[in-house]
Design a protein around this motif. Structure first.
Motif, PDB file in Angstrom:
ATOM      1  N   THR A 306       0.711  -1.259  -0.084  1.00 12.73           N
ATOM      2  CA  THR A 306      -0.062   0.170  -0.042  1.00 12.73           C
ATOM      3  C   THR A 306       0.998   1.457   0.185  1.00 12.73           C
ATOM      4  OG1 THR A 306      -0.309  -0.203   2.390  1.00 12.73           O
ATOM      5  CG2 THR A 306      -2.124  -1.048   0.949  1.00 12.73           C
ATOM      6  N   PHE A 320      -7.696   5.255  -3.748  1.00 13.79           N
ATOM      7  CA  PHE A 320      -8.542   5.305  -2.841  1.00 13.79           C
ATOM      8  C   PHE A 320      -9.256   3.704  -2.929  1.00 13.79           C
ATOM      9  CE2 PHE A 320     -13.006   4.817  -1.681  1.00 13.79           C
ATOM     10  CZ  PHE A 320     -13.008   5.109  -0.366  1.00 13.79           C
ATOM     11  N   PHE A 321      -9.562   3.047  -4.002  1.00 13.94           N
ATOM     12  CA  PHE A 321     -10.447   1.914  -4.037  1.00 13.94           C
ATOM     13  C   PHE A 321      -9.446   0.726  -4.039  1.00 13.94           C
ATOM     14  CE2 PHE A 321     -13.199   4.326  -6.225  1.00 13.94           C
ATOM     15  CZ  PHE A 321     -14.448   3.889  -5.450  1.00 13.94           C
ATOM     16  N   PHE A 324      -8.465   0.577  -0.102  1.00 13.77           N
ATOM     17  CA  PHE A 324      -9.576   0.153   0.541  1.00 13.77           C
ATOM     18  C   PHE A 324      -9.762  -1.303   0.545  1.00 13.77           C
ATOM     19  CE2 PHE A 324     -14.007  -0.747   1.377  1.00 13.77           C
ATOM     20  CZ  PHE A 324     -14.341  -0.165   2.260  1.00 13.77           C
ATOM     21  N   PHE A 328      -9.077  -3.838   3.564  1.00 14.21           N
ATOM     22  CA  PHE A 328     -10.192  -4.582   4.193  1.00 14.21           C
ATOM     23  C   PHE A 328      -9.848  -6.008   4.271  1.00 14.21           C
ATOM     24  CE2 PHE A 328     -14.178  -6.886   3.527  1.00 14.21           C
ATOM     25  CZ  PHE A 328     -15.039  -6.221   4.095  1.00 14.21           C
ATOM     26  N   ALA A 361     -17.906   2.098  -0.210  1.00 15.01           N
ATOM     27  CA  ALA A 361     -16.726   2.705  -0.352  1.00 15.01           C
ATOM     28  C   ALA A 361     -16.835   3.681  -1.708  1.00 15.01           C
ATOM     29  CB  ALA A 361     -15.705   1.663  -0.990  1.00 15.01           C
ATOM     30  N   TYR A 365     -16.521   7.755  -2.069  1.00 14.98           N
ATOM     31  CA  TYR A 365     -15.577   8.299  -2.806  1.00 14.98           C
ATOM     32  C   TYR A 365     -16.323   9.372  -3.601  1.00 14.98           C
ATOM     33  CZ  TYR A 365     -12.473   9.090  -6.797  1.00 14.98           C
ATOM     34  OH  TYR A 365     -11.479   9.674  -7.692  1.00 14.98           O
ATOM     35  N   CYS A 391      -5.350   5.844   7.907  1.00 18.06           N
ATOM     36  CA  CYS A 391      -6.396   4.781   7.585  1.00 18.06           C
ATOM     37  C   CYS A 391      -5.901   3.318   8.456  1.00 18.06           C
ATOM     38  CB  CYS A 391      -6.353   4.352   6.072  1.00 18.06           C
ATOM     39  SG  CYS A 391      -7.562   3.211   5.511  1.00 18.06           S
ATOM     40  N   TYR A 478     -18.833   1.755  11.783  1.00 21.03           N
ATOM     41  CA  TYR A 478     -19.245   2.058  10.344  1.00 21.03           C
ATOM     42  C   TYR A 478     -20.234   3.372  10.372  1.00 21.03           C
ATOM     43  CZ  TYR A 478     -23.730  -0.041  10.548  1.00 21.03           C
ATOM     44  OH  TYR A 478     -24.896  -0.729  10.700  1.00 21.03           O
ATOM     45  N   ILE A 503     -12.183   6.254   7.553  1.00 18.91           N
ATOM     46  CA  ILE A 503     -12.139   5.185   6.474  1.00 18.91           C
ATOM     47  C   ILE A 503     -11.736   3.862   7.305  1.00 18.91           C
ATOM     48  CG2 ILE A 503     -11.379   3.942   4.404  1.00 18.91           C
ATOM     49  CD1 ILE A 503     -13.405   6.494   4.116  1.00 18.91           C
ATOM     50  N   VAL A 507     -13.445   0.259   7.673  1.00 18.33           N
ATOM     51  CA  VAL A 507     -13.192  -1.022   7.247  1.00 18.33           C
ATOM     52  C   VAL A 507     -12.998  -1.723   8.551  1.00 18.33           C
ATOM     53  CG1 VAL A 507     -10.922  -2.197   6.570  1.00 18.33           C
ATOM     54  CG2 VAL A 507     -11.852  -0.207   5.327  1.00 18.33           C
TER      55      VAL A 507
END
Length: 655
Positions: A306, A320-321, A324, A328, A361, A365, A391, A478, A503, A507
């Motif tokens: 990452t 971002f995706f 994420f 996760f 997600a 975004y 994060c 969440y 975020i 997760v």
């Protein structure tokens, strides 16, 4: 010159020449001298006569007193922000350094198609590396006649909760001559009971349930624990496995033992018990068993991948995706997984949570401002340290925020957990200053009123939820993210940090616990806490010193709902009778004349097969005297975090 006269200062001729000269008025009614054209700034509000101030949009508020309208208008004008809004954008510190990864990528792969292929290969290598490390972590050496170690959760014990083992523990037999090889995950020392759990006259709460230890405090040989101790916690306490890496071993049943010693070993302070218990456990010494919890290795793999991705990508959506998804699966499969029996079962569980999490997600975004925060951001190191680092902090809450003495945001937990209210007060103060800073930034961008309207809707929804009868509002991880992420939709360094943490909260909450209900009944929130049921009122017991017996009687049932009585002796159910049965109006207990141990008695009403609250422990001492129980209930159950961790050791593994 006289002191009373004004001093006339001479003026330079140049200045005199620069002054505009206008003819003097020749008639008293002529207009005063001044500039030919009035200067007018479009940003200035034109002066309005007092009698016209109530016209226009404020006319409908004439019923409001004028001072309130005046200050309200001033506040509204302030909230609208400056005439020329300032759009926040992070300017990189040391841009040469922060832009270096992007220049390096453009130098060697200027073609966009090649960059896409590199990204796909990078993700493939990431997945393969993660899978290999996890597969190697599932390999454990066989342990002699016991075979492959069985994976168990941190809260697994031999003895069932409450009176689940039945009269005299018959449902939990055998009490000795049985053993099995087990394997524990890491970090089991942090697994605590969150509601009081009775051990003799003590009640354990917010601590691992480990009763006993090595008889000799000087060494770790021959440790003995009560059968209701958490196996993994006891194994850490005895030194068989480590808390940081987990491990495996062989646990054996050794029948009834007495006088369990309290010691502090390997970060766990065990509970003492000065009487006997029918089922006890120990750990076989010198067993060759190699197993390692690879969650830290997997964490290192994911952190590296990452971080590299964050430094070398400028696309907000790719960043971002991908981040994420990677975090996760790291949390769900390794760092903080839900209870599971097999790896395929765990994978299926996380996959079921993953699909709805990806929809959230996209909402984060596209609709809640993550795109606005990350788009066009070229400060690669700032993004990596603040957003990605935040994060990870949020995603690893079981480690990073474990020191905060708040387990659940309920009135019951805040009242009974030491330090919870003080910690909550500090959190509220910190959030207050964070909110003030974010409000000022939104005002500078001219978007404050829009977001105040959004949070007014959130507040209205919370008020409606609180007003619903027979339901309780739960603010989960969440939910916090869904509520607070819109307040970080700007490109400032504090917003990068706050948004990353939120975020991560989301997760962790979904990967570990799933989309738990926001509105829950009191029974759902109660778990294994006190029921608030009536407690038996004991009459003075009859003690026969010659026969070493004690006989208890009690007042009549408080209502038709309760139809029997249950009695626990040393936390084991020894009596269960229903009204109308022979002997249902008294309970007689005998002991050996030479017994040198105290015995602890608890009493509770039965409603069918379910027991209500038990009294606190009354003590029949070694000198045959009786100490009545203190007022109030006690609990015999551990916290039911989930079905797996609340279950006893499966019968299929007993050998």
């Amino acid at each position: 010159m006289s002191n009373n006269q004004l001093e006339i200062r001479s003026v330079s001729p140049d200045i005199e020449q620069q002054r505009p000269r206008s003819p003097s008025p020749v008639h008293p009614d002529d207009p005063l001298n001044g500039p030919e054209h009035l200067e007018f700034n479009e940003d200035d509000d034109p002066p309005t006569p007092r009698f016209m101030q109530d016209q226009g949009s404020w006319k409908k508020w004439k019923w409001v007193p004028y001072p309130i309208r005046k200050y309200g208008k001033a506040v509204l004008k302030w909230m609208r922000g400056p005439q020329n809004p300032k759009i926040w954008k992070i300017e990189p510190l040391f841009p040469v350094v922060q832009h270096a990864p992007l220049r390096l990528l453009d130098k060697f792969l200027p073609n966009r198609r090649h960059q896409i292929l590199l990204y796909m290969g990078y993700v493939a290598v990431w997945i393969i590396t993660f899978a290999i490390v996890m597969w190697r972590g599932q390999v454990a050496s066989e342990v002699g006649i016991y075979g492959q170690p069985v994976d168990i959760g941190c809260g697994v014990a031999y003895w069932s909760s409450n009176n689940g083992c039945g009269i005299d523990g018959v449902n939990c037999r055998p009490f000795n001559a049985s053993a099995f090889a087990f394997r524990c995950p890491s970090n089991c020392a942090s697994y605590r009971v969150l509601n009081p759990r009775a051990v003799g006259a003590e009640e354990v709460i917010y601590a691992p349930l480990v009763v006993g230890g090595p008889p000799d405090p000087v060494n770790e040989e021959n440790p003995v624990y009560r059968g209701d101790s958490f196996i993994c916690g006891a194994a850490i306490h005895s030194g068989i496995i480590s808390n940081s890496q987990g491990g495996c071993g062989v646990v054996s049943l050794v029948g009834q033992q007495e006088d369990f010693i309290s010691t502090n070993r390997h970060g766990i302070n065990s509970v003492g018990f000065d009487s006997y218990f029918p089922l006890s456990i120990t750990f076989q010494q010198g067993v060759e068993c190699k197993a390692k919890d690879v969650r830290w290795s997997l964490l290192a793999v994911t952190v590296v991948f990452t971080t590299v991705l964050s430094l070398f990508t400028i696309s907000s959506s790719v960043f971002f995706f991908t981040i994420f998804i990677g975090i996760f699966w790291q949390v769900g499969m390794a760092s903080d997984p839900p209870a599971y029996d097999t790896i395929p079962g765990l994978f299926s569980d996380i996959l079921g949570k993953f699909l709805p999490a990806m929809f959230c997600a996209w909402v984060f975004y596209d609709k809640m401002g993550v795109r606005r925060t990350l788009q066009g951001l070229t400060a690669q190191i700032d993004k990596t340290v603040l957003w990605l680092g935040g994060c990870w902090v949020g995603a690893l809450t079981n480690y990073t925020f474990d020191f905060i003495p708040i387990q659940r945001l309920t009135a019951h937990d805040l009242d009974q957990q030491p330090g919870a209210k003080a910690a909550l007060s500090i959190i509220i103060i910190v959030l207050f200053f964070v909110v003030i800073g974010q409000i000022w930034c939104f005002r500078q961008e001219g978007r404050l009123i829009r977001y105040l309207k959004l949070y007014a809707l959130f507040l209205l929804g919370i008020i409606i939820c609180l007003a619903l009868p027979n339901l309780n509002l739960r603010i989960h991880h969440y939910v916090l993210a869904l509520l607070l992420v819109p307040g970080t939709s700007m490109q400032t360094r504090p917003s990068l940090l706050f948004q990353g943490i939120l975020i991560g909260f989301f997760v962790n909450g979904i990967a570990r616990w799933g989309f738990d209900a926001v509105l829950q009944t009191s029974g759902d929130l109660q778990g294994d806490a006190q029921l608030g049921s009536p407690l038996p009122v004991l009459l003075e017991p009859i003690i026969n010193a010659t026969l070493s017996t004690i006989t208890f009687t009690w007042q009549a049932s408080p209502g038709v709902r309760y139809d029997g009585m249950s009695v626990l002796v040393n936390d084991v159910e020894r009596y269960r009778q229903f009204w109308g049965d022979e002997g249902s109006d008294h309970f007689t207990w005998s002991r050996d004349n030479d017994s040198s141990y105290n015995e602890y008695f608890r009493f509770g009403f039965m409603s069918g097969t379910q027991s209500g609250d038990y009294t606190k422990a009354g003590i029949w001492t070694t000198d045959l005297s009786w100490t009545a129980p203190a007022a109030g209930p006690s609990r015999m159950k551990r916290r039911a975090l989930d079905a797996h961790e609340a279950e006893p050791v499966p019968r299929s593994v007993w050998k």
